[in-house]
Design a protein around this motif. Structure first.
Motif, short mmCIF file in Angstrom:
data_model
loop_
_atom_site.label_atom_id
_atom_site.label_comp_id
_atom_site.label_asym_id
_atom_site.label_seq_id
_atom_site.Cartn_x
_atom_site.Cartn_y
_atom_site.Cartn_z
N GLU A 101 46.28 34.46 39.27
CA GLU A 101 45.40 34.51 37.94
C GLU A 101 46.05 33.29 37.14
O GLU A 101 45.39 32.86 36.40
CB GLU A 101 45.96 35.92 37.55
N GLN A 163 41.51 42.89 43.16
CA GLN A 163 41.31 41.44 42.78
C GLN A 163 39.78 41.14 42.78
O GLN A 163 39.09 41.55 43.76
CB GLN A 163 42.02 40.61 43.64
N THR A 258 39.33 38.99 36.60
CA THR A 258 40.26 38.65 37.44
C THR A 258 40.72 39.76 38.55
O THR A 258 41.04 39.71 39.62
CB THR A 258 41.53 37.95 37.33
#
Lengths: 510, 510
Positions: A101, A163, A258
């Motif tokens: 991230e 994710q 994300t």
């Protein structure tokens, strides 16, 4: 190991076989004896003149021409025809493939510092020009494919932290050992990502209840130029307008999703299904409405019009494909009640299986036929039941007239992908002979005509395909102007430089 | 004809009878022999010193002191105790009762031109300080009671266009001849309005599925200082972030909802219900979770802890009140399966009826007991199932400690009002002896302690009571800061002068 096609849908390995292609061409020739069905090879990508990148490659991203070419656009028919014609359009200057991230934050920081736009790519299956740099300055495309893990599973609440870059199959594979499933199966499932689904408010395969990714999202984590937004994991909350609902459907224009906590389900063990043939389209629509309003919540309630049923399910009548499933209790009584609601409809065998098989091959067949200058594409909407007959008549008339004008001839089909208590989501298919060299322009003309008809009849410009750049002219007319102003205000607060997917959702800040 | 109480809940006619009051006081005295339960009359409203209005009365609004007094605040416990104490706080300078949407536009225009704030009042049942001028300049309160018509019914799609000022009973009465119901029954049903429900994301009586007004809204019409926003009637749409979801929960800070198309249902004809007693709270919670995750969708799935069940359903054990209903098909099999999921829980008679009766009297009894210096109030939240045991322990500990510190003693009860596949919505009750003259301050101290506990344990500061002014300190910490910035950006675009319900949702623009 499979290879993604650079110019068309899916993998090279799953593309139509020579036999499948021959059969398709013969079938079309039987209906359109005069069509020029000459086969055209796609250009060699290595021979294409990919413009020079205007940014310098570095730790954050690649400027490799093939990388950039394969991230230049989505998977709409007009993307395929432009690829086949070697028409590149604008190509991103770089492709970033963050591994963390923090990498995403760093890319956004770099882009802010260098006045470079950022387009989140998802799986690149946009059919609305959502991932394509169009009339932009320098652009970095963000490909989250390495952020593909299920990070945490809460089996008690049946939810997982996932994710955003994970593709459908890899997501389900990681959930399987926990005895859970996201149960979200859009047609693009194999090639699209969780982040892409969330950013575009994707619709799954199921007809009712928990089928939209909106309802499956428990909380979102979004990187924006103003910092990271993370909502709480809450099953329900009345604390102000929903933060998640602002980012759901934001198409990369407000931030980069994300991670998300997603609601999961136990895999179904009880199933019951049947297909029902109707004497008329009107009676079939009525049955679909009654079932949608019954509270029976079928997993499948897909209505095919006679043309759709003929092409893809082997029956020249209106067919309603019904399916019930549950992880908890038998569903036979639910199916029996739904069949009651079908009145004099007649149960038929095999249609559901044929439909399913055909459904999965559709995108491959669309692209194969584009090589023979056929125009094969879909568009979709939703409206209330009271307006449907009028909308349907207006849309099929507009489509038929556009096909006659643009192609001389053509077929329009309709199916319902989802049904709601207050209305259906009709999905239209177009099949017409095009002119090699003009396919994109021809399709654009047809698309504009049907979009006008949809909008004027009170529908939405998109039920689950998103807005992207292609739908912007109609989207800006459809949404309340005051809401547009609010959205621009929100964007100005989060993305003051206007670098996030410019041209999508809000008109470009100047 | 009935008369609304100026200082407490509901109507004067439905307030507790002398016998009811006597029984309540005796019940409390049995548990709290040392409590000072002296009775206190409310002050005479005519004798209260309502401050002069700072605007001039005109065609658009009234400046009558009684009008202004009865629109000065909502119906929280702290509103009642302040009323009983004759503590007026700020009173709006005028009350507007528009008769048309154009009147609403005119009021907003006048307020914009004169830099006067506007507070939409709904039915005035806010329990979070949502309709109260607090530390504001000049204020006009907007009461839409005359906009109370069902304007159009679409029986095919089962939807109706309804004016926002209509109260629950008048709304249902107008739908009845069409054989349809909104089926939205918050506890405040009699006295709250459609517009208030939408602006605060109200939760109805039902435990699962279509119970939140969010899901019942098909399209909204909202008057803002920048013009009128009207979304399309769409059963589903993926065209950008949902316009309606921005206004749902906006609590009057983004605009005034004047009309909505609402999704309706056929009234249920099939019903089945049972109450189940559990040996322990933990087993009862587990049963509620299994049912919430089963896909059975009970209309009622209300879990009462032993204290709640003892006080309001006549049983000192954890009790799960289950109910199923359908307009289409028998529901006995669904109830049977839900009872299976209750394991060794034991079916008991009468609890549901006693609960229902008690539920409807609760607000009246709260206010009656406030006259005897009792602190009786509720607060609510939602969290995921995995976090519930910890949240519940933290909240009950914080509440019990606060009660000990503030009141010396007190009881904390818990029930689930709604259950979701991923978590419950726990609703807590507080019963403690207060000190006449300090009730508001005492409650505020307890409320702050439990709010801290809720927030720290991962819950939401409100599941369906809204944010108002009372929850702002916790709401601003709960929501993602980045989303707060986006919301402020949206507000600045729609309400550049910051006149719409200032102090709610966004920190006041300066």
């Amino acid at each position: 190991m499979t290879t993604r096609s650079w110019w068309g849908w899916g993998t090279v390995e799953d593309a139509v076989t020579p036999e499948e292609r021959r059969a398709l061409v013969e079938r079309v020739r039987a209906v359109l004896p005069d069509a020029d069905l000459t086969f055209h090879e796609p250009p060699d990508p290595a021979a294409l003149d990919v413009p020079e990148s205007r940014v310098e490659a570095g730790a954050l991203f690649s400027t490799d021409p093939v990388d950039r070419l394969t991230h230049a656009r989505g998977q709409a028919y007009r993307d395929v025809t432009r690829n086949l014609a070697g028409d590149l359009g604008q190509v991103p200057d770089a492709v970033a493939r963050p591994r963390t991230e923090q990498d995403v934050v760093d890319v956004l920081d770099w882009c802010s510092g260098n006045d470079v736009s950022v387009i989140p790519f998802g799986g690149g299956t946009s059919v609305v020009g959502g991932v394509e740099p169009r009339e932009l300055g320098r652009v970095v495309t963000l490909d989250l494919r390495h952020l593909d893990r299920v990070l945490e599973v809460d089996a008690t609440s049946r939810a997982a932290r996932i994710q955003a870059g994970v593709l459908g199959p890899a997501l389900e594979e990681q959930l399987k050992p926990h005895g859970l499933t996201l149960r979200h199966f859009p047609q693009s499932f194999e090639f699209s990502t969780l982040g892409g689904w969330l950013a575009t408010r994707a619709g799954g395969h199921y007809a009712t209840l928990y089928t939209h990714v909106d309802d499956l999202a428990e909380s979102l984590r979004v990187v924006t130029p103003q910092g990271i937004s993370e909502s709480r994991r809450l099953p329900g909350s009345g604390a102000g307008p929903s933060p998640d609902r602002l980012f759901l459907g934001s198409e990369g224009a407000l931030g980069v999703i994300t991670e998300a906590w997603m609601r999961l389900q136990a895999p179904p063990v009880h199933r019951a299904g049947a297909s029902v043939r109707f004497a008329s389209w009107e009676r079939a629509v009525e049955a679909a409405r009654l079932i949608a309003q019954s509270g029976l919540h079928p997993a499948n309630c897909r209505l095919l019009d006679p043309a759709e049923a003929f092409l893809n399910a082997g029956s020249p009548s209106s067919v309603l494909v019904l399916g019930f499933e549950s992880a908890d209790h038998p569903v036979d009584a639910l199916l029996a009640r739904a069949l009651d609601l079908c009145g004099d409809g007649e149960v038929v065998e095999g249609a559901a299986q044929r439909w399913r098989k055909s459904f999965l091959r559709m995108p491959y067949q669309r692209d194969a036929m584009a090589q023979h200058a056929m125009i094969t594409e879909t568009f979709e909407t939703a409206c209330t039941w009271d307006r449907f007959p009028e909308l349907h008549a207006a849309v099929t008339t507009a489509a038929t007239e556009a096909l006659r004008e643009v192609c001389g001839v053509g077929i329009v089909t309709c199916r319902f992908t989802h049904v709601y208590p207050d209305g259906p989501a009709p999905y239209y298919g177009i099949y017409a002979p095009g002119r090699w060299g003009s396919l994109t322009a021809q399709w654009d003309e047809i698309k504009a005509a049907v979009s006008e008809a949809l909008l004027n009849a009170g529908g939405t410009i998109t039920h689950h395909h998103a807005v992207g750049r292609d739908h912007m002219p109609w989207y800006t007319r459809q949404r309340p102007g005051v809401f547009g102003a609010a959205l621009s205000g929100a964007k100005a607060a989060l993305d003051p430089q206007g670098l996030l997917n410019p041209g999508v959702l809000t008109t470009r800040s100047t």
